[in-house]
Enzyme design. Sequence first.
Site, PDB file in Angstrom:
ATOM      1  N   GLY A   7      49.897 -11.234  23.899  1.00 56.90           N
ATOM      2  CA  GLY A   7      49.242 -10.188  24.682  1.00 56.90           C
ATOM      3  C   GLY A   7      48.209 -10.750  25.639  1.00 56.90           C
ATOM      4  O   GLY A   7      47.102 -10.215  25.771  1.00 56.90           O
ATOM      5  N   ALA A   8      48.554 -11.814  26.335  1.00 56.66           N
ATOM      6  CA  ALA A   8      47.584 -12.546  27.146  1.00 56.66           C
ATOM      7  C   ALA A   8      47.106 -11.782  28.380  1.00 56.66           C
ATOM      8  O   ALA A   8      46.139 -12.198  29.018  1.00 56.66           O
ATOM      9  CB  ALA A   8      48.183 -13.882  27.577  1.00 56.66           C
ATOM     10  N   HIS A 154      32.244   1.803  19.103  1.00 59.10           N
ATOM     11  CA  HIS A 154      33.129   0.963  19.916  1.00 59.10           C
ATOM     12  C   HIS A 154      33.450   1.668  21.230  1.00 59.10           C
ATOM     13  O   HIS A 154      33.190   2.857  21.394  1.00 59.10           O
ATOM     14  CB  HIS A 154      34.430   0.663  19.171  1.00 59.10           C
ATOM     15  CG  HIS A 154      34.304  -0.419  18.156  1.00 59.10           C
ATOM     16  ND1 HIS A 154      33.867  -0.179  16.873  1.00 59.10           N
ATOM     17  CD2 HIS A 154      34.549  -1.755  18.225  1.00 59.10           C
ATOM     18  CE1 HIS A 154      33.861  -1.321  16.186  1.00 59.10           C
ATOM     19  NE2 HIS A 154      34.263  -2.279  16.985  1.00 59.10           N
ATOM     20  N   LYS A 158      39.357   2.092  21.948  1.00 62.75           N
ATOM     21  CA  LYS A 158      39.755   1.673  20.599  1.00 62.75           C
ATOM     22  C   LYS A 158      40.559   2.777  19.928  1.00 62.75           C
ATOM     23  O   LYS A 158      40.150   3.947  19.923  1.00 62.75           O
ATOM     24  CB  LYS A 158      38.524   1.307  19.757  1.00 62.75           C
ATOM     25  CG  LYS A 158      38.884   0.686  18.406  1.00 62.75           C
ATOM     26  CD  LYS A 158      37.668   0.070  17.732  1.00 62.75           C
ATOM     27  CE  LYS A 158      38.014  -0.531  16.382  1.00 62.75           C
ATOM     28  NZ  LYS A 158      39.009  -1.621  16.501  1.00 62.75           N
ATOM     29  N   GLY A 164      38.132  -1.726  11.666  1.00 58.22           N
ATOM     30  CA  GLY A 164      38.453  -2.615  10.552  1.00 58.22           C
ATOM     31  C   GLY A 164      37.212  -3.287  10.000  1.00 58.22           C
ATOM     32  O   GLY A 164      37.091  -3.509   8.783  1.00 58.22           O
TER      33      GLY A 164
END
Length: 266
Positions: A7-8, A154, A158, A164
Amino acid sequence: MRVAVMGAAGRMGKTLVEAVTQADGVELTAATVLPDSSLIGADVGELAGVGKLNVALAGSLQDIVDDFDVLIDFTQPETTMENLTFCAEHGKKMVIGTTGLTDDQKAHLAACAEKTAVMFASNMSVGVNLCFKVLDMVARTLGDDYDVEIIETHHRHKVDSPSGTALSMGEAVAGALGRDLKKCAVYGREGQVGARTREEIGFETIRAGDVVGDHTVLFANEGERIEITHKASSRMTFAKGAVRASKWLESHDKGLFDMQDVLDLR
């Protein structure tokens, strides 16, 4: 260690590319984007803004199977599970920062770790992992006399909630107190819910703006409050932890590990 980044083209993916190029002992040799992406074939370094690296973006792991030793994956649960199966079958090590995994997916982690080395952590920040250690100590010292609430914030993009990291913080506290988080967790409150019980661990979630990640664990009793807080202002914090984990995996052929292992905090 030859590193591939999954996923660059994403926000975290670009940061991971930058982190790998800045680190000693690792080399970015492969990177992927979505199979239908128009970026396939482009230089990942130019995409990430770190200069030409002569590493072309691929559309699948099969296309780069011979080009890496360890894969760093911060994508989505379903994608991560597919990549994990691939890595286990081809003898590739894996560093996983994907959150929102189900119990079945975590079981798959354990099964694949019998074939290859897997480092999975909800948060790879050194500071957050120190907080996990501190939370265990604080909870054991305070015992059951203090109410525990976990507040996390966040960015608006998200997709999983609570984070997490927040859940890992809850697990650290619950474990120290001899509680089962699945039974004592309360996720938000609304209406006439009655007084809180002593055993419950509350979670409050905020999604707004571009906040990278803020977490606070509140221990409160009559007369005093103790707050353990971690605030991340850059994704590079997590990326550097992932690179550190990649180098650490070099001396491990198989097994399931987390950042507590990498940082020798057990």
